[in-house]
Design an enzyme around this catalytic site. Structure first.
Site, short mmCIF file in Angstrom:
data_model
loop_
_atom_site.label_atom_id
_atom_site.label_comp_id
_atom_site.label_asym_id
_atom_site.label_seq_id
_atom_site.Cartn_x
_atom_site.Cartn_y
_atom_site.Cartn_z
N LYS A 1 0.86 -1.18 0.00
CA LYS A 1 0.00 0.00 0.00
C LYS A 1 0.90 1.24 0.00
O LYS A 1 2.03 1.14 0.42
CB LYS A 1 -0.89 0.03 1.25
CG LYS A 1 -1.60 -1.28 1.56
CD LYS A 1 -2.86 -1.42 0.77
CE LYS A 1 -3.56 -2.76 1.07
NZ LYS A 1 -4.68 -3.02 0.19
N HIS B 1 -6.73 -13.66 -6.95
CA HIS B 1 -7.53 -12.71 -6.17
C HIS B 1 -8.97 -12.78 -6.65
O HIS B 1 -9.22 -12.99 -7.83
CB HIS B 1 -6.98 -11.29 -6.31
CG HIS B 1 -7.58 -10.34 -5.32
ND1 HIS B 1 -8.82 -9.79 -5.50
CD2 HIS B 1 -7.13 -9.87 -4.13
CE1 HIS B 1 -9.11 -9.02 -4.45
NE2 HIS B 1 -8.11 -9.05 -3.61
#
Length: 466
Positions: free
Chosen positions: A166, A285
């Site tokens: 992130k 994912h």
């Protein structure tokens, strides 16, 4: 043509067959059906069987040119859903020949295709599928599976640790690679591209791949452990996706990643084949899953998407965290986690498993717990998921007050402490917080992490040991 009678007739005359004995080769489906008011459940269940197999809205002359009895889907059992008004579980059996071999795409186009827009139903949800070995054997399945992955990474007897880098969007490739390096050097096994990191103007895919590969090799050299970064190969076209996977292989990295629902099953299966042929692990994912699986009465349960992924191919898949959720939800999550990992899973309605599933020798998929977890959750996660899992702490690593590497150290120390405690026979469910507190005494990094996220008010019961 003798015996042809035009006109609309009730589905249940042809497609509701309560006496049918299911075959070992049938694909079985459990649908949660909410009929429109006034539509009897037999007609609704038969309509589902018809519209997802050979039926159409009216009798057609060409029905006489084939054997409907051989090819039709059959609604063979209906039961009311306890506690719900006018809702039923309808069981449908599909003959194997209705489906193209090795194609999840074709399987879903039939079973969850047009039928979901059918007017006689208020809502429709696919709860579970039984995939017979006769069909699953036409798929390659996961590129490598759990055991091969452990052997490739040389990591045994504990869950693996990951971290999503992130901020997910906005870093340059060089800074992104640096963030990866810090985490891997600190003790994580993997770092991860966010699912929406593909190839944007601020960071093109090739630059990211290059700097992340550099981070992996530098961290490997320093720690003596094998490291990986899930390089997201998801792209706008299949050709572009394959190009990215090929470049990853040329860099010699161990693992790539794909968003299998937004990317699509056709693309995913191609990528899975390439990964097995070229020794790449494949991390999956599930972006977009909640669009499909979140409504209780319409759509498709995630356990079906999980089974479909095991057929299409992936070595890791995101599967929720359980932690902090309700007890019932834990059982249901563990139900599909077992469907991902194990060879043989018994029917167990309390865990949402409607059919006994025999995968024979199809490789397993490692479930990934990710999202809002931190060091205090470690005992619970170790207890719930066991060794064959990946625990991913994004903010729980990068949010450490001293930076990424200390954040990674804190997570690794917490994990090793939990695994050691478990191996010594301690009860992680009851002594979890104590185990973390003890470990933090000899790890300043863990102590700092414990301070930031404080003990969570989360008491979890030990799982029923069967």
């Amino acid at each position: 043509f003798v015996g042809f009678k035009a006109g609309v007739k009730e589905y249940k005359l042809t497609y509701y067959t309560p006496d049918y004995e299911t075959k070992d080769t049938d694909i079985l489906a459990a649908f949660r059906v909410t009929p429109q008011p006034g539509v009897p459940p037999e007609e609704a269940g038969a309509a589902v069987a018809a519209e997802s197999s050979t039926g159409t809205w009216t009798a057609v002359w060409t029905d006489g040119l084939t054997s409907l009895d051989r090819y039709k889907g059959r609604c063979y059992h209906i039961e009311p859903v306890a506690g719900e008004e006018n809702q039923y579980i309808c069981y449908v059996a599909y003959p194997l020949d209705l489906f193209e071999e090795g194609s999840v795409t074709n399987m879903f186009t039939s079973i969850v295709g047009n039928v979901f827009g059918f007017k006689a139903l208020r809502a429709l949800r696919l709860e579970d599928l039984r995939i017979p070995p006769a069909y699953s054997k036409t798929f390659q399945g996961p590129p490598h599976g759990i055991q091969v992955e452990r052997d490739k990474l040389n990591k045994y007897g504990r869950p693996l640790l990951g971290c999503t880098i992130k901020p997910k969007l906005g870093l340059s490739a060089k800074n992104y690679g640096r963030a990866c390096y810090e985490c891997l050097r600190g003790g994580l096994d993997f770092t991860k591209d966010d699912e929406n990191v593909n190839s944007q103007p601020f960071m093109r895919w090739r630059d990211r791949f290059l700097f992340c590969a550099e981070a992996i090799y530098k961290a490997q050299a320093e720690t003596g452990e094998i490291k990986g970064h899930y390089l997201n190969a998801t792209a706008g076209t299949c050709e572009e996706m394959m190009k990215r996977a090929v470049f990853a292989r040329e860099l010699g990295v161990p693992i790539v990643m794909h968003d299998y629902l937004t990317g699509g099953f056709t693309a995913n299966t191609s990528l899975a084949h390439y990964c097995r042929d070229n020794g790449l692990l494949l991390h999956i994912h599930r972006a977009m899953h909640a669009v499909i699986d979140r409504q209780k009465n319409h759509g498709m349960h995630f356990r079906v998407l999980a089974k479909a992924l095991r057929l299409s191919g992936g070595d890791h898949i995101h599967a929720g965290t359980v932690v902090g959720k309700l007890e019932g939800e834990r059982d249901i999550t563990l139900g599909f986690v077992d469907l991902l990992r194990d060879d043989f899973i018994e029917k167990d309605r309390s865990r949402g498993i409607y059919f006994t599933q025999d995968w024979v020798s199809l490789p397993g998929v490692i479930p990934v717990a990710s999202g809002g977890i931190h060091v205090w959750h470690m005992p619970a996660l170790t207890e719930i998921f066991g060794d064959d899992s990946v625990l991913q702490f994004g903010g729980g690593t990068l949010g450490h007050p001293w930076g990424n590497a200390p954040g990674a150290v804190a997570n690794r120390v917490a994990l090793e402490a939990c695994v050691q405690a478990r191996n010594e026979g301690r009860d992680l469910a009851r002594e979890g917080n104590e185990i973390i507190r003890e470990a933090s005494k000899w790890s300043p990094e863990l102590a700092a992490a414990c301070e930031v996220w404080k003990e969570i008010k989360f008491e979890f019961e030990a799982m029923d040991t069967l």
